[in-house]
Each structure stands twice: as structure tokens, then as C-alpha cells.
Design an enzyme around this catalytic site. Structure first.
Site, mmCIF file in Angstrom:
data_model
loop_
_atom_site.group_PDB
_atom_site.id
_atom_site.type_symbol
_atom_site.label_atom_id
_atom_site.label_comp_id
_atom_site.label_asym_id
_atom_site.label_seq_id
_atom_site.Cartn_x
_atom_site.Cartn_y
_atom_site.Cartn_z
ATOM 1 N N TYR A 183 -14.271 -16.754 5.117
ATOM 2 C CA TYR A 183 -13.635 -17.096 3.836
ATOM 3 C C TYR A 183 -12.223 -16.533 3.779
ATOM 4 O O TYR A 183 -11.280 -17.228 3.404
ATOM 5 C CB TYR A 183 -14.468 -16.547 2.662
ATOM 6 C CG TYR A 183 -15.807 -17.196 2.491
ATOM 7 C CD1 TYR A 183 -15.942 -18.371 1.756
ATOM 8 C CD2 TYR A 183 -16.954 -16.639 3.048
ATOM 9 C CE1 TYR A 183 -17.181 -18.977 1.583
ATOM 10 C CE2 TYR A 183 -18.194 -17.237 2.881
ATOM 11 C CZ TYR A 183 -18.299 -18.398 2.154
ATOM 12 O OH TYR A 183 -19.522 -18.999 1.993
ATOM 13 N N ASN B 145 -16.846 -28.509 -3.123
ATOM 14 C CA ASN B 145 -16.522 -29.534 -2.130
ATOM 15 C C ASN B 145 -17.279 -30.833 -2.437
ATOM 16 O O ASN B 145 -18.508 -30.865 -2.372
ATOM 17 C CB ASN B 145 -16.902 -29.030 -0.735
ATOM 18 C CG ASN B 145 -16.607 -30.017 0.370
ATOM 19 O OD1 ASN B 145 -16.041 -31.083 0.147
ATOM 20 N ND2 ASN B 145 -17.010 -29.660 1.582
ATOM 21 N N CYS C 178 -17.879 -27.598 4.939
ATOM 22 C CA CYS C 178 -17.959 -26.289 4.286
ATOM 23 C C CYS C 178 -19.084 -25.428 4.867
ATOM 24 O O CYS C 178 -19.070 -24.210 4.698
ATOM 25 C CB CYS C 178 -18.092 -26.447 2.770
ATOM 26 S SG CYS C 178 -19.404 -27.540 2.238
ATOM 27 N N HIS C 179 -20.025 -26.046 5.569
ATOM 28 C CA HIS C 179 -21.079 -25.257 6.222
ATOM 29 C C HIS C 179 -20.513 -24.367 7.332
ATOM 30 O O HIS C 179 -21.171 -23.421 7.749
ATOM 31 C CB HIS C 179 -22.182 -26.169 6.777
ATOM 32 C CG HIS C 179 -21.719 -27.150 7.794
ATOM 33 N ND1 HIS C 179 -21.113 -28.355 7.452
ATOM 34 C CD2 HIS C 179 -21.750 -27.122 9.148
ATOM 35 C CE1 HIS C 179 -20.819 -29.018 8.553
ATOM 36 N NE2 HIS C 179 -21.186 -28.293 9.591
ATOM 37 N N GLU D 223 -24.778 -27.907 15.432
ATOM 38 C CA GLU D 223 -23.475 -27.769 16.074
ATOM 39 C C GLU D 223 -23.453 -26.679 17.143
ATOM 40 O O GLU D 223 -22.416 -26.422 17.749
ATOM 41 C CB GLU D 223 -22.398 -27.504 15.019
ATOM 42 C CG GLU D 223 -22.221 -28.669 14.067
ATOM 43 C CD GLU D 223 -21.052 -28.514 13.122
ATOM 44 O OE1 GLU D 223 -20.225 -27.599 13.313
ATOM 45 O OE2 GLU D 223 -20.960 -29.328 12.184
#
Length: 181
Positions: free
Chosen positions: A115, A138, A146-147, A173
Site C-alpha cells: 500500500y 475499485n 487490487c488483489h 498468479e
């Protein structure tokens, strides 16, 4: 209708993390909603109608939605690492839009950012909490990833779709190990 007087089209689609609601204007994808069961869909559609001045139209065969639906399916199949879709940023502005645009272009698949680091990238060091608020607001999760924003100490932080959803997206991912089911 969107600001150009065009109808907003929407569809609910299945995904590996549950049903998603996708909505698009003539400019591009404008909204992605997690856990889009009937109640969640109705709330999201009311919010879109209030924002754009007309109720969105259900259009599962929409040409506007075909590409986002196809790309999300490819993403969940592990075949797509960058969405490269036209996006309509109408549901965000100011600092939030600046942060989300940086996230969309500057944090690639398979990586994470803190962040505070994201705040520094938009020249607002010390605005980590404001970045967290931008992530929570978002309108285009997954597509604007945003993850991929985590705490500097390695914690996952929060997530509008729930922490289990965040874990599953990060595992997809390759950032976290796949959950055991």
C-alpha cells in the site's frame, strides 16, 4: 445510460471465484462485481442506474461484453496475464483514479505491491491508508488488480471480494501456493 446517452449493458458470468457481474458502456468495461448472486446483482444494478440515470440492460450476448467475458475466462484458465481492455473510469475520480490507473499499468501479473509503495508511486508518500480506501472503492476488480496490493509486512491486507478470493487470485498468479480443497 452513460454520459454519451448510451445504454449500459450487463451480464452475470460464472468464474472460479463465483459469479461475477460485468457492466459496460460505449467507452468500455465500467464495473465488475464479486459474488454476484441475485441480491448482490440487484444492489449493483440499482447503484449503476442511480449513477448513470437509467437502468442497465441485461445483455449476455452483448458485443461490448464479449471481450471482457472471454478475457476473464482466459485469465481464470491461466492463459491471460494482461487484460488490455477498454475501460470506462466514470465510477472513480481524483486520487482513487490516479492510484487505480497506476495499479492497472504498473503492477504486472504475478507480482504484488505494498500500500505504501503504491502511494509513493503516485507521489503521495504516507498515503497508504488512502490507497487502501482506493482499493476498496475499485469498480473494476481483477481487471484493475487490487488483489495485488498487500501489506508491507507480507500480510494480505483487506479485499472487497473477501480474503479467500484474494488468496485464490494470488495463487492463480503464482504469488501464493494453491489452496488445498
Amino acid at each position: 445510460m452513460d454520459s454519451d446517452g448510451q445504454i449500459i449493458e450487463w451480464a452475470a458470468v460464472g468464474s472460479d471465484i463465483g459469479p461475477l457481474l460485468l457492466a459496460a458502456t460505449g467507452k468500455g468495461l465500467v464495473r465488475v462485481v464479486f459474488h454476484a448472486d441475485a441480491e448482490v446483482r440487484e444492489k449493483a444494478l440499482r447503484q449503476l442506474a442511480a449513477r448513470f440515470g437509467a437502468p442497465p440492460v441485461e445483455a449476455p450476448e452483448s458485443t461490448r461484453l464479449a471481450e471482457p467475458i472471454s478475457r476473464l475466462a482466459a485469465y481464470f484458465a491461466g492463459e491471460l496475464h494482461e487484460f488490455a481492455l477498454p475501460l470506462d473510469w466514470a465510477l472513480t475520480s481524483g486520487f482513487n483514479r490516479q492510484v487505480l490507473r497506476e495499479l492497472a499499468t504498473g503492477v504486472p501479473y504475478g507480482s504484488v505491491v505494498g500500500y505504501g509503495d503504491l502511494a509513493s508511486r503516485v507521489r503521495q508518500p504516507g498515503a497508504a491508508q488512502a490507497v487502501g480506501a482506493a482499493m476498496g472503492a475499485n469498480p473494476l476488480p481483477i481487471v484493475v488488480p487490487c488483489h495485488r496490493v498487500v501489506e508491507s509486512d507480507g500480510g494480505l491486507g483487506g479485499f472487497g471480494g473477501g480474503l479467500e478470493t484474494k488468496r485464490r487470485l494470488l495463487a492463480l498468479e503464482g504469488v501464493l501456493p494453491q489452496p488445498l480443497f
